[in-house]
Write an enzyme that holds these catalytic residues in place. Structure first.
Site, mmCIF file in Angstrom:
data_model
loop_
_atom_site.group_PDB
_atom_site.id
_atom_site.type_symbol
_atom_site.label_atom_id
_atom_site.label_comp_id
_atom_site.label_asym_id
_atom_site.label_seq_id
_atom_site.Cartn_x
_atom_site.Cartn_y
_atom_site.Cartn_z
ATOM 1 N N SER A 41 0.814 -1.233 0.000
ATOM 2 C CA SER A 41 0.000 0.000 0.000
ATOM 3 C C SER A 41 0.835 1.266 0.000
ATOM 4 O O SER A 41 1.641 1.481 0.898
ATOM 5 C CB SER A 41 -0.860 0.074 1.270
ATOM 6 O OG SER A 41 -1.959 -0.749 1.153
ATOM 7 N N HIS A 91 -5.076 -9.772 -1.970
ATOM 8 C CA HIS A 91 -5.188 -10.186 -0.573
ATOM 9 C C HIS A 91 -6.349 -11.174 -0.393
ATOM 10 O O HIS A 91 -7.334 -11.123 -1.125
ATOM 11 C CB HIS A 91 -5.476 -8.986 0.338
ATOM 12 C CG HIS A 91 -4.537 -7.839 0.196
ATOM 13 N ND1 HIS A 91 -4.616 -6.944 -0.844
ATOM 14 C CD2 HIS A 91 -3.507 -7.429 0.969
ATOM 15 C CE1 HIS A 91 -3.656 -6.033 -0.700
ATOM 16 N NE2 HIS A 91 -2.967 -6.305 0.376
ATOM 17 N N TYR A 131 -8.573 -10.958 1.884
ATOM 18 C CA TYR A 131 -9.832 -10.255 2.202
ATOM 19 C C TYR A 131 -10.581 -9.763 0.969
ATOM 20 O O TYR A 131 -11.752 -9.424 1.035
ATOM 21 C CB TYR A 131 -9.582 -9.088 3.183
ATOM 22 C CG TYR A 131 -8.704 -7.970 2.673
ATOM 23 C CD1 TYR A 131 -9.153 -7.054 1.722
ATOM 24 C CD2 TYR A 131 -7.415 -7.821 3.159
ATOM 25 C CE1 TYR A 131 -8.338 -6.038 1.256
ATOM 26 C CE2 TYR A 131 -6.595 -6.807 2.708
ATOM 27 C CZ TYR A 131 -7.065 -5.924 1.763
ATOM 28 O OH TYR A 131 -6.258 -4.919 1.306
ATOM 29 N N GLU A 132 -9.913 -9.746 -0.171
ATOM 30 C CA GLU A 132 -10.600 -9.345 -1.401
ATOM 31 C C GLU A 132 -11.480 -10.473 -1.935
ATOM 32 O O GLU A 132 -12.240 -10.258 -2.882
ATOM 33 C CB GLU A 132 -9.570 -8.955 -2.467
ATOM 34 C CG GLU A 132 -8.774 -7.711 -2.089
ATOM 35 C CD GLU A 132 -7.690 -7.410 -3.099
ATOM 36 O OE1 GLU A 132 -8.024 -6.989 -4.211
ATOM 37 O OE2 GLU A 132 -6.504 -7.611 -2.772
ATOM 38 N N ALA A 182 2.130 -2.127 4.498
ATOM 39 C CA ALA A 182 1.736 -1.129 5.491
ATOM 40 C C ALA A 182 1.173 -1.903 6.668
ATOM 41 O O ALA A 182 0.463 -2.889 6.473
ATOM 42 C CB ALA A 182 0.670 -0.215 4.901
ATOM 43 N N MET A 206 -2.507 -7.246 7.080
ATOM 44 C CA MET A 206 -3.379 -8.189 6.363
ATOM 45 C C MET A 206 -2.710 -8.797 5.124
ATOM 46 O O MET A 206 -3.397 -9.230 4.197
ATOM 47 C CB MET A 206 -4.662 -7.472 5.928
ATOM 48 C CG MET A 206 -5.410 -6.764 7.044
ATOM 49 S SD MET A 206 -6.785 -5.815 6.381
ATOM 50 C CE MET A 206 -7.149 -4.741 7.772
ATOM 51 N N SER A 207 -1.398 -8.846 5.116
ATOM 52 C CA SER A 207 -0.722 -9.384 3.921
ATOM 53 C C SER A 207 0.571 -10.094 4.322
ATOM 54 O O SER A 207 0.765 -10.447 5.472
ATOM 55 C CB SER A 207 -0.424 -8.245 2.937
ATOM 56 O OG SER A 207 0.582 -7.401 3.460
ATOM 57 N N ASN A 264 0.192 3.510 11.097
ATOM 58 C CA ASN A 264 -0.754 3.970 12.115
ATOM 59 C C ASN A 264 -0.500 3.172 13.377
ATOM 60 O O ASN A 264 0.080 2.084 13.315
ATOM 61 C CB ASN A 264 -2.201 3.715 11.630
ATOM 62 C CG ASN A 264 -2.431 2.238 11.300
ATOM 63 O OD1 ASN A 264 -1.974 1.742 10.268
ATOM 64 N ND2 ASN A 264 -3.089 1.534 12.191
ATOM 65 N N HIS A 303 -8.238 3.884 6.202
ATOM 66 C CA HIS A 303 -7.343 3.620 5.075
ATOM 67 C C HIS A 303 -6.659 4.918 4.632
ATOM 68 O O HIS A 303 -5.525 4.891 4.148
ATOM 69 C CB HIS A 303 -8.144 2.987 3.928
ATOM 70 C CG HIS A 303 -7.313 2.444 2.811
ATOM 71 N ND1 HIS A 303 -6.268 1.562 3.008
ATOM 72 C CD2 HIS A 303 -7.355 2.651 1.474
ATOM 73 C CE1 HIS A 303 -5.713 1.269 1.844
ATOM 74 N NE2 HIS A 303 -6.351 1.916 0.896
HETATM 75 N N1 HPA Z 1 -4.243 -3.345 11.075
HETATM 76 C C1 HPA Z 1 -4.227 -4.211 10.039
HETATM 77 N N2 HPA Z 1 -3.703 -3.923 8.863
HETATM 78 C C2 HPA Z 1 -3.151 -2.716 8.697
HETATM 79 C C3 HPA Z 1 -3.134 -1.759 9.717
HETATM 80 C C4 HPA Z 1 -3.714 -2.102 10.982
HETATM 81 O O1 HPA Z 1 -3.724 -1.305 11.939
HETATM 82 N N3 HPA Z 1 -2.512 -0.653 9.226
HETATM 83 C C5 HPA Z 1 -2.173 -0.952 7.943
HETATM 84 N N4 HPA Z 1 -2.562 -2.183 7.621
#
Ligand code: HPA
Length: 269
Positions: A28, A81, A83-84, A111, A209-210, A233, A245
């Protein structure tokens, strides 16, 4: 011809006798590196037979073969991913294609949320190990013996010598290199604060998530894996604010130039 062979043949017809040894998956907001690649051949995922196409904003969906720092590399600009809606085998399909193309080293980027409260958005964390036992294994099902063993060893998925090399570079560029444990969550929801507290207790430093499914497949077929998270974050419940996001993309955007410099230096080694 099986699916892997079909895809390999398609890519080989496009790249001729170019033989990249390093592949990098750009997560990302980290696609900026793709702009630095020269002498490039760009193949949209949607044109590649059997290739999963990412639907996420910020994931370009192109395979790029070209030169970076004098090395021939193959870059995936964006990834698919779980989740897609892809199953894990589909999402990680490109990794085995890379193996068959002759790739030896795989650099994974993503990310991630910071679970370790000493981390700050904008930090880079090299993944030294992962937690993923909440998710099914990507290797579930009949084993493909030509790629690797039924019960693969997982004691050094992320290669120690590579971690040290990358740590030194990140330290030089940021003064704050982190090396930690990445917890894989299936998404697409961000985690709850309780889940983040649980993950911290279990030893996680970052969450995302990857990456883990790709690393597991790569380890199984004997690729050298190195992986780095951009902490975009703080994970849920750490700060008194909601996750979005937009925040993920904003932070990735803020540090993308330094990220690019780090990866370039690493590839030049
Ligand atoms: N959680 C899960 N996946 C993420 C996050 C998060 O806080 N930030 C970026 N991808």
């Amino acid at each position: 011809m099986n699916k892997y062979e079909e895809t390999v043949k398609y890519i080989e017809e496009k790249i001729g006798d170019i033989k990249p040894k390093i592949a990098i998956v750009l997560g990302s907001g980290l696609g900026i590196l793709a702009e630095e690649i020269t002498e490039k051949i760009v193949i949209p995922y949607k044109e590649i037979p059997n290739f999963p196409v990412s639907t996420v904003v910020g994931h370009a969906g192109e395979l790029i073969i070209g030169k970076l720092e004098g090395k021939t590399i193959l870059a995936m600009n964006g990834r698919a991913h779980y989740y897609e809606g892809y199953d894990l085998k589909e999402a990680t399909f490109p990794i085995r294609v890379f193996k068959l193309l002759g790739i030896e080293e795989l650099i994974l980027t993503n990310a991630a949320g910071g679970v370790n409260t000493e981390y700050k958005p904008g930090d880079f964390m090299i993944i030294k190990d992962h937690l993923s036992f909440f998710a099914e294994s990507v290797l579930r099902g009949p084993n493909d013996d030509e790629f690797g063993p039924r019960f693969p060893d997982m004691s050094e998925v992320y290669k120690k010598d590579k971690i040290e090399q990358l740590e030194e570079i990140i330290q030089k560029h940021t003064g704050r290199a982190k090396v930690g444990v990445y917890a894989y969550m299936k998404g697409p929801t961000y985690e709850t604060p309780a889940e983040i507290r649980a993950l911290r207790t279990l030893g996680a430093d970052a969450v995302g998530m990857s990456t883990v499914p790709e690393a597991v497949v790569a380890n199984h077929c004997g690729l050298n894996v190195v992986a780095v998270s951009c902490i975009t974050n703080m994970a849920a419940g750490i700060l008194n604010q909601k996750l979005s996001h937009e925040e993920v993309n904003e932070t990735a955007n803020r540090v993308k130039v330094i990220f690019k410099e780090i990866i370039k230096e690493y590839i030049s080694l």
